[in-house]
Design an enzyme around this catalytic site. Structure first.
Site, PDB file in Angstrom:
ATOM      1  N   GLY A  19       0.828  -1.305  -0.132  1.00 42.66           N
ATOM      2  CA  GLY A  19      -0.081   0.013  -0.092  1.00 42.66           C
ATOM      3  C   GLY A  19       0.802   1.172  -0.034  1.00 42.66           C
ATOM      4  N   ASP A 132       7.652  -0.418  14.289  1.00 41.04           N
ATOM      5  CA  ASP A 132       6.835  -1.734  13.810  1.00 41.04           C
ATOM      6  C   ASP A 132       7.851  -2.831  13.655  1.00 41.04           C
ATOM      7  OD1 ASP A 132       4.852  -3.047  12.224  1.00 41.04           O
ATOM      8  OD2 ASP A 132       5.642  -2.375  10.295  1.00 41.04           O
TER       9      ASP A 132
END
Length: 590
Positions: A19, A132
């Site tokens: 994305g 992350d």
């Protein structure tokens, strides 16, 4: 990719697309080496605020130079296309390893987590938070090096994550810290929590906060305590379990204060003997050897013998060997017969490397079609997101199946331990002939060495393996034995820098180290429009954008504003603490 970009980096093909970016494998033409190029999607780069953040985050991530972090070697924009160029790592990401092996031996999982801690600590000391940490962002190379990828870049696609999670279960929320999940400010302890979830999954094969939807995952993270790992895998000891559960404390203040502190706790839990040869154990994990779940690896025989390829035994031969060895073991130690039976069963079992050979090949024959370098790894069953966040893994992908008729080299497989007792008949050393003089022992070889160079931004004592080798802003290149060493840099007023470094035979290892100053903070509350001086230097005008961050110790603070009397006072700023300073200025008398 456009023409200018291709002149610098010759694109071999697409690894994957997500994305936020498209990932390419390329060749850096100036150095003729493989690299990974991540190009951001054009619909993101039309936002001026986003592109500014991209530049800031890319610069920060590119400043990281540590053996446990994938290096960013270039970034920029060409005709409105923004891209990042990283080292290409041949190996597997941790998500693929867990999917292939299931639960990893607890000691080996701790060794992996220790390497991740060292990389995180390097970044945290420079004010960079990963945000992350997850298995897909941890690479283990074919030579056993552990590297963190996508450092500091997660902040760029958080907005896209929020837009997507309402309808799709993403991998990233499974590894969020509680403070990150509810949108609070985070620091390095958030990465420690995320690493705790990764370590839990490595040891148990289970994600600690898994649920059916996004809201349930967040509820688990913020309000539930996961089941203790030993309740899932009995072989997990209390020391290893304590490391995991402390990293998973919901309150940041109850976790490890720093990633380095967690690394030291792991070393204590393992003991020094487990750290020896750790890189070779990690290499075997990637190249096809599966670590035993219970048996320890025993030392090899002093005299090396040629390694024979593992083969299959005829049933009759197995029975004969088992009977002969069993008789001996029953006579010497009956308790070891069961162990022998387990080892023989392992010999008859299919080679674990046969099912999924490691085929990360850089040549064009590895590509399934023109313009395609690798086929991305298949997502695990039930995962609709391809392994986690909205950006795919940037440094590896599952290779295409080899074309029919091509030979494929399988990873070397073998036993990770040995059976004590008399060696097999074929391994007995031949007796020397009667008239033949005994062979002279081989001369000992000099220990292999490499070179080490260190550059510091502050003068400090440079300590290697407990001995001071220099004082100042650097040293080297100096010769040092090949292998792992502990590097410490220490000077007053700065935090001690500590790192495990690997020196390779015949190669130069460089470290450019920025020591972190020990600081405290002042939270200043006063009238607007007041000029704030610290040690006679103007720091700003109130209201200040944030805290006054100062070196720990004594300082002089002055507040000046037209029409008011000057306020001046000495203050002492304690290390890592915040001083509340509320000043009411008095109007000046005419």
């Amino acid at each position: 990719m456009n023409g200018n970009e291709q002149r610098n980096y010759r694109i071999l093909g697409t690894i994957a697309s997500g994305g936020t970016a498209v990932i390419y494998k390329a060749i850096q033409t100036s150095l003729d080496r493989p690299v990974v190029v991540k190009r951001l999607h054009p619909h993101l780069t039309g936002d001026a605020q986003f592109t500014h953040r991209f530049e800031m985050e890319a610069k920060a991530a590119a400043s990281l130079d540590h053996e446990n972090i994938v290096r960013i070697i270039d970034f920029g924009s060409t005709h409105g296309e923004y891209y990042i160029v990283m080292d290409f790592i041949e190996g597997r990401n941790l998500g693929e390893i867990i999917e292939r092996h299931g639960p990893i031996d607890p000691d080996l999982a701790l060794l992996l987590a220790r390497e991740i801690c060292l990389g995180l600590d390097h970044a945290h000391q420079r004010g960079i938070i990963h945000r992350d940490v997850k298995p897909a962002n941890i690479m283990v190379s074919n030579d056993g090096a552990v590297k963190i990828t996508d450092f500091g870049l997660a902040k760029l696609h958080q907005a896209q994550i929020r837009q997507t999670v309402a309808s799709t279960m993403l991998g990233t929320p499974l590894y969020m810290s509680p403070e990150q999940a509810i949108g609070d400010n985070i620091d390095g302890r958030s990465d420690i929590f995320s690493l705790g979830t990764v370590l839990y999954e490595m040891m148990t094969g289970v994600q600690p906060f898994l649920a059916e939807n996004y809201a349930a995952v967040i509820s688990n993270i913020t309000g539930e305590t996961p089941r203790r790992p030993s309740g899932i895998v009995a072989a997990i000891g209390s020391a290893a379990e304590e490391v995991v559960m402390k990293a998973l404390e919901r309150e940041p203040g109850r976790r490890y204060r720093t990633a380095l502190e967690m690394a030291r706790a792991i070393e204590t839990a393992l003991g020094p003997e487990q750290l020896v040869g750790s890189r070779d154990r990690l290499r075997r994990l990637v190249t096809g050897w599966r670590e035993p779940q219970s048996d320890r690896i025993r030392p090899a025989r002093p005299k090396k013998r040629p390694r024979r390829k593992r083969g299959r035994f005829a049933p009759a031969a197995i029975a004969a060997c088992l009977a002969l060895a069993g008789a001996y073991l029953l006579w010497s130690d009956p308790g070891r017969l069961a162990t022998l039976r387990e080892r023989v069963a392992a010999l008859r079992a299919p080679d674990p490397g046969e099912a999924a050979p490691n085929l990360l090949i850089a040549g064009p024959e590895a590509f399934p079609s023109a313009g395609t370098a690798f086929i991305p790894a298949d997502p695990p069953p039930g995962d609709t997101t391809g392994g986690g966040a909205d950006t795919p893994d940037t440094t590896t992908a599952r290779p295409a199946a080899p074309a029919a008729g091509k030979n494929v080299e399988k990873p070397d497989a073998g036993l990770s331990g040995k059976i004590d007792g008399p060696p097999p008949a074929e391994e007995l050393e031949a007796e020397p002939a009667a008239n033949e003089p005994p062979a002279e022992p081989a001369a000992e070889q000099a220990p292999a060495a490499g070179l080490l160079e260190i550059v510091l931004d502050e003068a400090a004592a440079i300590i290697v393996d407990g001995e001071i080798i220099a004082r100042g802003r650097g040293v080297g290149p100096v010769e040092i034995p090949a292998g792992e060493h502990e590097l410490v840099c220490r000077t007053e007023g700065f935090r001690e820098y500590r790192e495990r470094i690997l020196v390779t035979r015949g190669e130069l290892s460089r470290r450019r180290i920025d020591l972190e100053q020990i600081t405290g903070r002042i939270a200043l509350s006063t009238l607007p429009g007041v000029q704030v001086y610290v040690d006679d230097v103007l720091e700003g005008t109130t209201p200040l954008a944030g805290f006054l961050v100062l070196p720990a110790g004594a300082h002089k603070v002055e507040l000046k504003k037209a029409g008011f009397g000057t306020w001046s006072q000495g203050v002492f700023v304690a290390p890592d603490e915040t001083m509340q300073l509320r000043i009411q200025l008095v109007p000046a008398r005419n």
